[in-house]
Design a protein around this motif. Structure first.
Motif, PDB file in Angstrom:
ATOM      1  N   VAL A 216       0.869  -1.174   0.000  1.00 22.93           N
ATOM      2  CA  VAL A 216       0.000   0.000   0.000  1.00 22.93           C
ATOM      3  C   VAL A 216       0.904   1.221   0.000  1.00 22.93           C
ATOM      4  O   VAL A 216       1.828   1.318   0.823  1.00 22.93           O
ATOM      5  CB  VAL A 216      -0.928   0.029   1.225  1.00 22.93           C
ATOM      6  N   ALA A 217       0.662   2.139  -0.908  1.00 17.88           N
ATOM      7  CA  ALA A 217       1.462   3.354  -0.999  1.00 17.88           C
ATOM      8  C   ALA A 217       0.549   4.573  -0.934  1.00 17.88           C
ATOM      9  O   ALA A 217      -0.528   4.594  -1.541  1.00 17.88           O
ATOM     10  CB  ALA A 217       2.263   3.377  -2.293  1.00 17.88           C
ATOM     11  N   MET A 218       1.000   5.574  -0.214  1.00 16.20           N
ATOM     12  CA  MET A 218       0.285   6.842  -0.170  1.00 16.20           C
ATOM     13  C   MET A 218       0.767   7.727  -1.314  1.00 16.20           C
ATOM     14  O   MET A 218       1.964   7.885  -1.523  1.00 16.20           O
ATOM     15  CB  MET A 218       0.506   7.533   1.166  1.00 16.20           C
ATOM     16  N   THR A 219      -0.181   8.312  -2.033  1.00 13.05           N
ATOM     17  CA  THR A 219       0.135   9.189  -3.145  1.00 13.05           C
ATOM     18  C   THR A 219      -0.663  10.484  -2.997  1.00 13.05           C
ATOM     19  O   THR A 219      -1.503  10.609  -2.107  1.00 13.05           O
ATOM     20  CB  THR A 219      -0.219   8.533  -4.490  1.00 13.05           C
ATOM     21  N   ALA A 220      -0.418  11.421  -3.872  1.00 19.95           N
ATOM     22  CA  ALA A 220      -1.163  12.682  -3.843  1.00 19.95           C
ATOM     23  C   ALA A 220      -2.651  12.467  -4.083  1.00 19.95           C
ATOM     24  O   ALA A 220      -3.478  13.291  -3.666  1.00 19.95           O
ATOM     25  CB  ALA A 220      -0.604  13.639  -4.901  1.00 19.95           C
ATOM     26  N   ASP A 221      -3.001  11.354  -4.715  1.00 22.03           N
ATOM     27  CA  ASP A 221      -4.403  11.052  -4.994  1.00 22.03           C
ATOM     28  C   ASP A 221      -5.003  10.074  -3.990  1.00 22.03           C
ATOM     29  O   ASP A 221      -6.099   9.561  -4.206  1.00 22.03           O
ATOM     30  CB  ASP A 221      -4.541  10.475  -6.405  1.00 22.03           C
ATOM     31  N   GLY A 222      -4.281   9.814  -2.903  1.00 24.94           N
ATOM     32  CA  GLY A 222      -4.776   8.872  -1.914  1.00 24.94           C
ATOM     33  C   GLY A 222      -4.010   7.560  -1.953  1.00 24.94           C
ATOM     34  O   GLY A 222      -3.027   7.406  -2.696  1.00 24.94           O
ATOM     35  N   PRO A 223      -4.460   6.575  -1.176  1.00 23.11           N
ATOM     36  CA  PRO A 223      -3.740   5.302  -1.122  1.00 23.11           C
ATOM     37  C   PRO A 223      -3.932   4.487  -2.397  1.00 23.11           C
ATOM     38  O   PRO A 223      -4.982   4.543  -3.037  1.00 23.11           O
ATOM     39  CB  PRO A 223      -4.370   4.595   0.078  1.00 23.11           C
ATOM     40  N   VAL A 224      -2.894   3.752  -2.734  1.00 24.09           N
ATOM     41  CA  VAL A 224      -2.976   2.822  -3.855  1.00 24.09           C
ATOM     42  C   VAL A 224      -2.462   1.468  -3.393  1.00 24.09           C
ATOM     43  O   VAL A 224      -1.563   1.376  -2.557  1.00 24.09           O
ATOM     44  CB  VAL A 224      -2.167   3.295  -5.085  1.00 24.09           C
ATOM     45  N   GLU A 225      -3.057   0.414  -3.923  1.00 26.20           N
ATOM     46  CA  GLU A 225      -2.578  -0.942  -3.687  1.00 26.20           C
ATOM     47  C   GLU A 225      -1.881  -1.411  -4.958  1.00 26.20           C
ATOM     48  O   GLU A 225      -2.455  -1.355  -6.049  1.00 26.20           O
ATOM     49  CB  GLU A 225      -3.726  -1.879  -3.339  1.00 26.20           C
ATOM     50  N   VAL A 226      -0.639  -1.836  -4.803  1.00 29.06           N
ATOM     51  CA  VAL A 226       0.121  -2.340  -5.942  1.00 29.06           C
ATOM     52  C   VAL A 226       0.485  -3.786  -5.630  1.00 29.06           C
ATOM     53  O   VAL A 226       1.240  -4.052  -4.692  1.00 29.06           O
ATOM     54  CB  VAL A 226       1.383  -1.504  -6.197  1.00 29.06           C
ATOM     55  N   ARG A 227      -0.066  -4.681  -6.397  1.00 33.53           N
ATOM     56  CA  ARG A 227       0.108  -6.105  -6.109  1.00 33.53           C
ATOM     57  C   ARG A 227       1.257  -6.692  -6.928  1.00 33.53           C
ATOM     58  O   ARG A 227       1.590  -6.208  -8.011  1.00 33.53           O
ATOM     59  CB  ARG A 227      -1.200  -6.863  -6.371  1.00 33.53           C
ATOM     60  N   ALA A 228       1.861  -7.743  -6.349  1.00 32.84           N
ATOM     61  CA  ALA A 228       3.032  -8.372  -6.952  1.00 32.84           C
ATOM     62  C   ALA A 228       2.788  -9.873  -7.082  1.00 32.84           C
ATOM     63  O   ALA A 228       2.550 -10.555  -6.079  1.00 32.84           O
ATOM     64  CB  ALA A 228       4.268  -8.119  -6.093  1.00 32.84           C
ATOM     65  N   ARG A 229       2.873 -10.368  -8.292  1.00 30.80           N
ATOM     66  CA  ARG A 229       2.644 -11.801  -8.507  1.00 30.80           C
ATOM     67  C   ARG A 229       3.810 -12.642  -7.992  1.00 30.80           C
ATOM     68  O   ARG A 229       3.616 -13.744  -7.478  1.00 30.80           O
ATOM     69  CB  ARG A 229       2.418 -12.076  -9.991  1.00 30.80           C
ATOM     70  N   HIS A 230       5.042 -12.125  -8.113  1.00 30.39           N
ATOM     71  CA  HIS A 230       6.210 -12.912  -7.708  1.00 30.39           C
ATOM     72  C   HIS A 230       6.810 -12.448  -6.377  1.00 30.39           C
ATOM     73  O   HIS A 230       7.276 -13.281  -5.596  1.00 30.39           O
ATOM     74  CB  HIS A 230       7.293 -12.842  -8.789  1.00 30.39           C
ATOM     75  N   GLY A 231       6.848 -11.156  -6.135  1.00 33.14           N
ATOM     76  CA  GLY A 231       7.425 -10.711  -4.884  1.00 33.14           C
ATOM     77  C   GLY A 231       7.622  -9.214  -4.825  1.00 33.14           C
ATOM     78  O   GLY A 231       7.507  -8.501  -5.831  1.00 33.14           O
ATOM     79  N   VAL A 232       7.915  -8.755  -3.601  1.00 32.09           N
ATOM     80  CA  VAL A 232       8.176  -7.343  -3.318  1.00 32.09           C
ATOM     81  C   VAL A 232       9.619  -7.220  -2.838  1.00 32.09           C
ATOM     82  O   VAL A 232      10.041  -7.933  -1.916  1.00 32.09           O
ATOM     83  CB  VAL A 232       7.219  -6.802  -2.241  1.00 32.09           C
TER      84      VAL A 232
END
Length: 515
Positions: A216-232
């Protein structure tokens, strides 16, 4: 894939690999993934890429590679392994082996891309130990013409002096040192199809049945969820700019004295991993260095002393001033009366600092602000900086005696190849330059750092570990987000960058199953 999470309302997207951070390690891992045909996004908390890597001299301690072979300096993987073992011991033996064994393959892989090119430049390893290279083994990126980077150049963090002053970089000037390293990796990564998102500060990790599946990342437009199929991959620096975390873990120095960009390195990715049960280590450690205090309360990374002597609050020397910067920083941290210290020098340099200080500031600005003082006598200088006059004059007299004989009987300044690398004196020992020409100067030195080096515990594949030693599936860490392989030691120039690059590469290869 883009969409919206129905439960949270956060915007959602998905990639094979998510990389948090944009320094040399992060961009190396991202490029490895993108070049392997994976979909990748780099999430950077600030509006510019590169972090402290962009400020750096860009030495990369990557031993035994084709770059050293081209230079004919006689480096080898086994010599580097011997050197690391002698300094660090067996505690991180698996990490050391993985590092030295993968470094040649990584550099060969990177240099296959036309955007990436290195050369060897002399800069001695920092300790007299078996396997040391007295001339150094670090490699550096070639300068990058701005035209080759094109519009991407605007994304690279400006040089530290311009960045701290709020000025942009000169768009037409070649990118050099750390900016060249970031620029070259960025160019290769984008050409391979990788994506960049700035202003995306990662605050939480997403899990599914115990596996990390995104952020989950905070951005100027609010929170975003960025999903990873293999890993972070967490490679976003340490927590050097977080005053509360530094205090909680007893890191010497101060957040405002760190060389990291002011808005970066707050430690959120470390905290997010700890919330999932990740183990940590070395949280009281940093890559230390002396720092010239600036009038605004920041500090400037200072190394390469070619004159003067350093005294504590009692007017006494306490170390070889020409030590490698982390070793000198640790000497400063060893006693409370050493922060601040004072660099005492005379007018033979015309009032200029007899050292390298980044970012530089003119002597007039320091003198006007009182971060430096000037006096016609050593006694008056001592009075102005608040140290005993008798002690300071005795210390300088003794030092000048050493300069005359060429032998530092107290701290052996000038005996080591690193000491002599920056030396400029013309006496019997070029590292010992007498301080005997009025007026005299004193510059205030504080304990700075290039970043914290404690963080998430990892294995030799850069997998983040729990306290019981089990890996957290899908989660990897490298660079200053992880606990350093080197422990409390700084073996040579570019070890922070070199290890970040290697373990980021190993992380991506493990998470994607690439060879």
């Amino acid at each position: 894939m883009d969409g919206q999470d129905a439960a949270t309302g956060a915007q959602e997207s998905e990639y094979d690999v998510v990389v948090v951070g944009s320094g040399a390690g992060a961009l190396t891992g991202a490029f490895v993934a993108a070049a392997g045909g994976r979909s990748v996004v780099v999430l950077e908390a600030t509006d510019r890429l590169g972090g402290t890597s962009a400020y750096s001299g860009a030495a990369c301690w990557l031993p035994g590679t084709q770059v050293q072979e081209r230079a004919g300096i006689g480096d080898s993987t086994e010599a580097a392994r011997t050197y690391l073992r002698a300094l660090i011991g067996e505690g991180t033996a698996a990490h050391q082996d993985a590092f030295v064994e993968h470094a040649p393959a990584l550099v060969e892989f990177l240099e296959r891309d036309p955007a990436i090119a290195f050369e060897w430049r002399p800069f001695p390893d920092y300790f007299a130990a078996p396997g040391r290279m007295d001339a150094g083994r670090a490699i550096n990126p070639l300068d990058l013409p701005a035209a080759e980077l094109g519009d991407l150049a605007a994304l690279v963090r400006p040089p530290v002096d311009r960045d701290r002053a709020g000025r942009d970089h000169a768009r037409s000037a070649p990118l050099s040192q750390g900016r060249a390293l970031i620029g070259r990796l960025l160019l290769a990564y984008v050409r391979a199809g990788g994506e960049i998102r700035t202003g995306a500060r990662v605050t939480d990790l997403l899990t599914d049945d115990g596996r990390v599946v995104g952020v989950v990342a905070m951005t100027a437009d609010g929170p975003v969820e960025v999903r990873a199929r293999h890993g972070v991959l967490l490679a976003a620096g340490g927590f050097e700019r977080n005053t509360a975390m530094r205090a909680a873990h007893g890191v010497p120095g101060a957040a405002e004295w760190s060389m990291a960009p002011a808005e970066a390195a707050a430690g959120e990715p470390i905290g997010a991993a700890v919330a999932l049960g990740a183990a940590t280590d070395l949280l009281d450690q940093a890559w230390f260095c002396p720092g010239i205090l600036h009038p605004d309360g920041s500090a400037a990374f200072t190394l390469g002393f070619r004159g003067g002597l350093i005294v504590d609050g009692h007017g006494h020397r306490y170390a070889d001033e020409s030590l490698p910067y982390d070793r000198m920083g640790r000497q400063m941290a060893a006693a409370a009366d050493r922060v601040p210290s004072w660099l005492i020098f005379d007018s033979r340099t015309g009032g200029d600092l007899p050292a390298i200080s980044l970012p530089p500031l003119p002597a007039d600005a320091h003198l006007a602000a009182g971060t430096w003082v000037c006096a016609g006598t050593l006694e008056d200088l001592a009075r102005q900086i608040g140290v005993p006059a008798g002690a300071l004059t005795a210390t300088v007299d003794r030092f000048n005696g050493f300069a005359a004989t060429g032998v530092d009987e107290d701290f052996a300044r000038g005996d080591d190849p690193y000491d002599r690398f920056f030396a400029a004196g013309d006496g019997p020992n070029p590292c010992l330059v007498p301080v005997d020409t009025a007026p005299y100067y004193a510059a205030r030195l504080v304990l700075s750092d290039l970043g914290t080096k404690g963080g998430l515990r990892t294995d030799a594949h850069a997998r983040v570990l729990r306290a019981d030693g089990d890996a957290i599936p899908g989660l990897y860490a490298a660079g200053n987000t992880s606990a350093s392989m080197a422990g409390p030691v700084y073996p040579g120039p570019g070890v922070p960058i070199g290890t970040a690059m290697v373990f980021s590469s190993l992380a991506v290869r493990d998470m994607t199953g690439a060879p």
